[in-house]
Every structure is written in structure tokens, then in C-alpha cells.
Design a protein around this motif. Structure first.
Motif, PDB file in Angstrom:
ATOM      1  N   UNK A   1       1.103  -1.178   0.337  1.00 54.44           N
ATOM      2  CA  UNK A   1       0.171  -0.077  -0.043  1.00 54.44           C
ATOM      3  C   UNK A   1       1.207   1.007   0.049  1.00 54.44           C
ATOM      4  N   UNK A   2       1.023   2.348  -1.301  1.00 49.62           N
ATOM      5  CA  UNK A   2       1.254   3.401  -0.764  1.00 49.62           C
ATOM      6  C   UNK A   2       1.177   4.285   0.489  1.00 49.62           C
ATOM      7  N   UNK A   3       2.720   4.550   0.914  1.00 47.30           N
ATOM      8  CA  UNK A   3       2.543   5.479   1.723  1.00 47.30           C
ATOM      9  C   UNK A   3       2.416   6.463   1.514  1.00 47.30           C
ATOM     10  N   UNK A   4       1.330   8.062   1.515  1.00 48.30           N
ATOM     11  CA  UNK A   4       0.891   8.692   1.150  1.00 48.30           C
ATOM     12  C   UNK A   4      -0.111  10.228   1.851  1.00 48.30           C
ATOM     13  N   UNK A   5       0.825   9.573   3.447  1.00 52.73           N
ATOM     14  CA  UNK A   5      -0.503  10.907   4.120  1.00 52.73           C
ATOM     15  C   UNK A   5       0.177  11.202   5.712  1.00 52.73           C
ATOM     16  N   UNK A   6       0.380  12.237   5.793  1.00 53.48           N
ATOM     17  CA  UNK A   6       1.612  12.931   6.531  1.00 53.48           C
ATOM     18  C   UNK A   6       0.288  11.861   7.891  1.00 53.48           C
ATOM     19  N   UNK A   7       1.056  12.228   9.270  1.00 54.10           N
ATOM     20  CA  UNK A   7       0.486  12.631  10.361  1.00 54.10           C
ATOM     21  C   UNK A   7       0.695  13.424  11.202  1.00 54.10           C
ATOM     22  N   UNK A   8      -0.089  14.160  11.725  1.00 53.39           N
ATOM     23  CA  UNK A   8       0.770  15.658  12.378  1.00 53.39           C
ATOM     24  C   UNK A   8      -0.384  15.656  13.964  1.00 53.39           C
ATOM     25  N   UNK A   9       1.221  15.846  14.679  1.00 57.36           N
ATOM     26  CA  UNK A   9       0.068  16.129  15.802  1.00 57.36           C
ATOM     27  C   UNK A   9      -0.035  17.639  16.876  1.00 57.36           C
ATOM     28  N   UNK A  10      -0.680  18.278  17.283  1.00 53.32           N
ATOM     29  CA  UNK A  10      -0.326  18.905  18.102  1.00 53.32           C
ATOM     30  C   UNK A  10      -0.411  19.598  18.885  1.00 53.32           C
ATOM     31  N   UNK A  11       1.189  19.551  20.239  1.00 50.06           N
ATOM     32  CA  UNK A  11       0.344  19.409  21.747  1.00 50.06           C
ATOM     33  C   UNK A  11       0.634  20.787  21.331  1.00 50.06           C
ATOM     34  N   UNK A  19      -3.910  14.809  13.394  1.00 52.46           N
ATOM     35  CA  UNK A  19      -4.621  14.822  11.624  1.00 52.46           C
ATOM     36  C   UNK A  19      -3.700  14.274  11.331  1.00 52.46           C
ATOM     37  N   UNK A  20      -4.543  13.544  10.614  1.00 51.31           N
ATOM     38  CA  UNK A  20      -4.536  12.806   8.679  1.00 51.31           C
ATOM     39  C   UNK A  20      -4.528  13.402   7.371  1.00 51.31           C
ATOM     40  N   UNK A  22      -3.692  14.645   3.321  1.00 51.92           N
ATOM     41  CA  UNK A  22      -3.551  14.225   2.082  1.00 51.92           C
ATOM     42  C   UNK A  22      -2.020  15.338   1.823  1.00 51.92           C
ATOM     43  N   UNK A  23      -1.332  14.673  -0.059  1.00 58.43           N
ATOM     44  CA  UNK A  23      -1.107  15.866   0.000  1.00 58.43           C
ATOM     45  C   UNK A  23      -1.837  17.593  -0.938  1.00 58.43           C
ATOM     46  N   UNK A  24      -2.844  17.523  -0.770  1.00 62.26           N
ATOM     47  CA  UNK A  24      -3.522  18.284  -1.427  1.00 62.26           C
ATOM     48  C   UNK A  24      -3.956  18.680  -0.247  1.00 62.26           C
ATOM     49  N   UNK A  25      -3.442  18.561   1.110  1.00 65.90           N
ATOM     50  CA  UNK A  25      -3.876  19.232   1.742  1.00 65.90           C
ATOM     51  C   UNK A  25      -5.088  19.493   2.758  1.00 65.90           C
ATOM     52  N   UNK A  26      -6.228  18.139   2.416  1.00 63.26           N
ATOM     53  CA  UNK A  26      -6.659  17.960   3.069  1.00 63.26           C
ATOM     54  C   UNK A  26      -7.035  17.317   4.310  1.00 63.26           C
ATOM     55  N   UNK A  27      -7.607  16.899   4.994  1.00 65.88           N
ATOM     56  CA  UNK A  27      -7.831  16.851   6.309  1.00 65.88           C
ATOM     57  C   UNK A  27      -8.561  15.611   6.831  1.00 65.88           C
ATOM     58  N   UNK A  28      -7.862  14.368   6.555  1.00 64.53           N
ATOM     59  CA  UNK A  28      -8.787  13.109   6.624  1.00 64.53           C
ATOM     60  C   UNK A  28      -9.814  12.175   7.402  1.00 64.53           C
ATOM     61  N   UNK A  29      -8.884  12.676   8.910  1.00 70.90           N
ATOM     62  CA  UNK A  29      -9.198  12.391   9.704  1.00 70.90           C
ATOM     63  C   UNK A  29      -8.622  13.553  11.634  1.00 70.90           C
ATOM     64  N   UNK A  30      -9.531  13.678  12.382  1.00 69.39           N
ATOM     65  CA  UNK A  30      -9.212  14.703  13.070  1.00 69.39           C
ATOM     66  C   UNK A  30      -9.351  13.846  14.205  1.00 69.39           C
ATOM     67  N   UNK A  31      -8.989  14.563  15.451  1.00 68.59           N
ATOM     68  CA  UNK A  31      -9.038  13.919  17.036  1.00 68.59           C
ATOM     69  C   UNK A  31      -8.429  15.390  17.591  1.00 68.59           C
ATOM     70  N   UNK A  69      -1.177   1.742   7.290  1.00 71.11           N
ATOM     71  CA  UNK A  69       0.094   1.157   6.235  1.00 71.11           C
ATOM     72  C   UNK A  69      -0.348   2.386   5.398  1.00 71.11           C
ATOM     73  N   UNK A  70      -0.604   3.678   5.675  1.00 73.98           N
ATOM     74  CA  UNK A  70      -0.342   4.768   4.898  1.00 73.98           C
ATOM     75  C   UNK A  70       0.890   6.196   5.026  1.00 73.98           C
ATOM     76  N   UNK A  71       1.006   5.629   6.745  1.00 80.14           N
ATOM     77  CA  UNK A  71       1.826   7.001   6.982  1.00 80.14           C
ATOM     78  C   UNK A  71       2.636   6.579   6.510  1.00 80.14           C
ATOM     79  N   UNK A  72       3.635   8.050   5.816  1.00 79.03           N
ATOM     80  CA  UNK A  72       5.270   7.560   5.178  1.00 79.03           C
ATOM     81  C   UNK A  72       5.853   8.679   6.386  1.00 79.03           C
TER      82      UNK A  72
END
Length: 500
Positions: A1-11, A19-20, A22-31, A69-72
């Protein structure tokens, strides 16, 4: 599976977000989850480090489900001013001392007499304020010698996270620009400051660039976080730097960046370090990344004002507060929003919140609007200082929770007297980290190209002509109040020290 996403965490100081993207700047998931803050009547405001890390793990494990499996790359951003002393076994001796902690006030007057803050400003870009880890370490040395003597390491909020994830402590210049320990010219720990405190470089984490990839996460960390495959760990920026990047700070030259979260800032990415007159020291001179500095200033009290209204005054949500103020102004009620002191070195730790001009007809809507105006006046003060220092500001962009309020953004535009553009994202810090992440792994050839692709403007607020002169007069009066209440703030502080 392609590694095509960034996992970002802001403390943040009050919340952690993950948030997760994608390369278009879309937030696919947020907690998002609120963080417990340990406080007491003496001014303590600490995060329990193990609690913070456990919450970090909890939110990451939840958000990566379905994306394992997609987090780079994992990128973290974190709040400034955090300090965590550890013993020789790297066990915490206190909690993470946060910006909101005011206990170091008790030694600040003595410190002002003992050290040459003009020299420190020239070296670190930090004016004399009690919130810096430099001051906290001095406080430990003077008031809690047993902790100071046992401390072999000093970490910040971000370097603590990196240590827990990687087993080694690293930090970066954007967050360390707020320690008063980092030389802003060499981007490494300053020997003059360390010598004064009696600590050494080996007591502090290794400084690396914010856009450095530290390597792959170890297997035990991957298992802990619920990730699979190779995942890189990037250093990332402090939260304000990530916000600035996420709303387009790198889209061109002369872009003023406003962030209104719990705290606030007004800064401009610049190609070299610009200092104020050492007699005034009205701005800070942090480093950002990618050969850019970030002169301007931070504000202690911004969204925390609405939180205070919510929790202690009106029992109203943020949305209810902003809706209530939509069609009113403050009717010449002034709120100096210095609840936790301020980073203005002229008033600093002695400042406190003030409602001025209160009349019988004023109601909660006037008070809330006065709070928004007060924060906006402080932002304009920083804007005027940067212009005085000949930093060209071609446009202004805003982000953070305050940017979700049409009322606040229109008020800010009227007070600034210029357009204020708001990016089309509710989570600019996460988006900013994603811009770094995708560029670091080679998805984009430059940070500017990543910015152009991933950042979009949602709305531009234009000043209302009839309000510009109206607010100019009130801005001048706000400055007058702040300056002329300095003596009262000082006397009030002495009253508090003297008890009843």
C-alpha cells in the motif's frame, strides 16, 4: 500500500490535536482532546509528562485506524516555553512547567538586577520576561535548590515527545527561540547564558533543523502507536510556526501572520534577524526554519479570554459569545486582557486584566466584544512596531480558533485598517506540519510550491471605512491606558506580596 499521508500532532497548552493529511492539504481524520493542567493558588501550571504522553498515544492510536499502512512521516508541533527538568536517570523532577505558570515571578526582580538583559536580548532575541525557561531554571536554582542540583537534563514539551518516541532528545530552533537559552545568530545554545545559570550544553537536547528527518520510528514505538511499515519522524516546529506555515507564511515575501488560539502572535517571516532597540525590546526575534526568522511578538492572553468568560463569567460557548457580539461594539468599554501577565516587557509579569469605562448599561455582549478588541489592539501594537523597524508587510493572514469567528476577524480588520485573509482550514498547525512533511519526503520540490498547492484562502475581511478612524482613536487610548496603568500594576503587585 502506498505511503501517501502525513500524521501531524499538535500539542497545545489546553488541547492536543492529531490529524491525517493528504498531499492536497485535505484533513482526512481529526481528533482533539483537552489536556489536564495541574494548577494551584501559588501560580503553578504544569502538565504531568506521563499523562501528556499517554494522551498523545491514545489520540494517535485512534486516528490511525484504517490508515496504519499509509502513514509516511510523523511530524509534531508543540507549545513554547515548556520546561521539564529530569534527573540523571531521565526521570522527571517536576511537571512540564507551562507558559501559564507564574511562580517565577517571585525571583524576577532579583534576576533583573543580576543579569544584563540587553546583552541577552542581543544574543537570544528574547526580551526580559518571566516565562522563559532561562528564568524558570534561575527560579529553581534560587527557590528549589534540591531540584536544580538533581537536574541533569532540561527538556521542552517537544523534545520530551521526541525522547519518548525515539529514545533520544532532539530539539529545534523555532521552539528554542523561546527559551532565552538559544543564540539566535548561531542557532545553538548560548555559552554566556548557560554560564550565568551554571548549566552546560550537555544538560540540554541536541539542536537540529526543524525540517530534519530524525530517522525511522523504532518497532516498539510503531507498535505503541498502532502504525505499520516504515514511518519517519520529522522534528517539526513550535505551534505558532506550524500555524504560520499552515496559513501561507511561505507563499511569498511580506506576509504578516496572525494566530489567535489560547495565546496569539503577530509575526512576519524575514530573511534575517531584525532586532528592536535594546532600550525597548518590544519584539522577539525567533528563528522559523528554511533560512527565515520570524520577528514579531507573542501575546499571552487571546482565546483564553473567551475561555475565562465561558468558565467564570457567562457560562456561554465560544460560538454563543461571538454570535452575541455580532451586531454590537464595546460602546467605549475597554478590556486590557492581561489575565496572566503579558509578554510586553514594559509591563510584563506585573500586568493584570482591567475593565475600564464600565457603565450601568454595559452588558455581557459589550464585555465580550471589549475582550476581542483588546486582543486586536495588542496585535496592532506589534504590527506598528514591525512597520517602525522597516519590515514591509504586504498582506496579513490569520488562523487559529479565533479566525473561525466572523465577528472577531471583522473587528481585527477594522482595528488593523487592512485586509485580513483567513485560510480555508480549521487546523492550520496540522496543515503546516503536513507542508513540512510532504516537502521533507520529496513530494514537493520546495516549501513554497507545497504552500501554493495545499493552502487555500477561504475569506478576506476588508476594513469598514467608517470604523477605521473610530478604532484608531480607541487604539491610541488603549496604548495610553496600558502605559499609564504601569505604576498601578506595580503597586497592586506589591499589595499581593504583602498579603492582607
Amino acid at each position: 500500500m502506498e505511503k501517501d499521508l502525513v500524521l501531524a500532532v499538535d500539542l497545545g497548552t489546553t488541547n492536543i490535536k492529531s490529524g491525517i493529511i493528504d498531499k492536497e492539504g485535505r484533513i482526512l481524520a481529526l481528533i482533539q482532546k483537552e489536556l489536564p493542567l495541574e494548577k494551584d493558588a501559588l501560580g503553578k501550571a504544569e502538565h504531568n509528562p506521563e499523562t501528556i504522553f499517554n494522551i498523545f498515544v491514545e489520540v494517535v492510536r485512534k486516528i490511525v485506524k484504517g490508515f496504519e499502512e499509509r502513514i509516511s512521516i510523523l511530524i509534531t508541533s508543540s507549545y513554547m516555553f515548556g520546561l521539564l527538568p529530569l534527573n540523571k536517570n531521565k526521570k522527571p523532577l517536576t511537571g512540564i512547567i507551562t507558559l501559564l505558570d507564574t511562580r517565577s515571578r517571585e525571583i524576577f526582580d532579583d534576576l533583573l538586577k543580576e543579569v544584563d538583559f540587553k546583552e541577552i536580548y542581543k544574543r537570544t532575541g528574547c526580551p526580559p520576561l518571566l516565562y522563559y525557561p532561562f528564568v524558570r531554571i534561575y527560579w529553581l536554582k534560587k527557590k528549589h535548590r534540591e531540584i536544580f542540583d538533581s537536574a541533569k537534563y532540561y527538556l521542552g514539551s517537544k523534545s520530551f515527545l521526541i525522547y519518548k518516541l525515539l529514545g533520544e532528545a532532539y530539539t529545534e530552533p523555532s521552539i528554542d527561540s523561546s527559551t532565552q537559552l538559544l543564540n539566535i545568530h548561531t542557532l545553538n545554545w548560548d555559552p554566556y547564558v548557560l554560564d550565568f545559570l551554571g548549566i552546560k550544553e550537555e544538560n540540554l537536547p541536541t539542536v537540529v533543523p526543524g525540517d530534519k528527518i530524525l530517522g525511522k520510528l523504532p518497532k516498539e514505538t510503531l507498535d505503541l502507536l498502532g502504525l505499520k511499515g516504515d514511518v519517519f519522524l520529522g522534528v517539526g516546529l513550535y505551534d505558532g510556526g506550524a500555524v504560520g506555515t499552515g496559513i501561507g507564511a511561505l507563499a511569498g515575501d511580506g506576509i504578516g501572520i496572525i494566530n489567535i488560539g489560547t495565546t496569539a502572535m503577530f509575526r512576519v517571516p524575514y530573511h534575517n534577524a531584525i532586532f528592536d532597540n535594546p532600550e525597548k525590546m518590544r519584539i522577539q526575534v525567533p528563528y522559523l526554519f528554511d533560512n527565515k526568522w520570524f520577528p514579531g511578538g507573542g501575546i499571552n492572553n487571546a482565546g483564553i479570554i473567551l475561555k475565562w468568560f465561558r468558565d467564570n463569567m457567562f457560562n456561554m460557548s465560544y460560538e454563543e459569545q461571538t454570535n452575541m457580539t455580532k451586531y454590537v461594539d464595546s460602546d467605549d468599554l475597554f478590556f486590557l486582557p492581561y489575565l496572566t501577565g503579558e509578554r510586553n516587557p514594559d509591563i510584563g509579569s506585573i500586568a493584570s486584566g482591567v475593565l475600564f469605562g464600565l457603565r450601568p448599561h454595559h452588558n455581557k455582549a459589550h464585555v465580550i466584544k471589549a475582550g476581542m478588541e483588546g486582543v486586536s489592539y495588542i496585535i496592532r501594537m506589534l504590527y506598528e512596531t514591525l512597520k517602525e523597524l522597516e519590515i514591509e508587510i504586504k498582506e496579513v493572514r490569520a488562523g487559529g480558533g479565533g479566525a473561525r469567528s466572523d465577528t472577531w476577524m471583522q473587528t481585527l480588520s477594522n482595528i488593523m485598517g487592512m485586509d485580513v485573509a483567513v485560510a480555508d482550514t480549521d487546523e492550520p498547525a496540522l496543515l503546516g506540519s503536513a507542508i513540512l512533511g510532504f516537502t521533507m519526503i520529496g513530494e514537493y520540490p520546495s516549501y513554497r510550491s507545497a504552500t501554493e498547492k495545499m493552502v487555500r484562502i477561504k475569506k478576506i475581511y476588508k476594513p469598514e471605512e467608517e470604523k477605521i478612524e473610530y478604532y484608531k482613536k480607541r487604539f491610541d487610548f488603549f496604548i495610553y491606558l496600558t502605559k499609564n496603568l504601569k505604576e498601578a500594576f506595580s503597586i497592586h503587585t506589591q499589595l499581593k506580596k504583602g498579603g492582607s
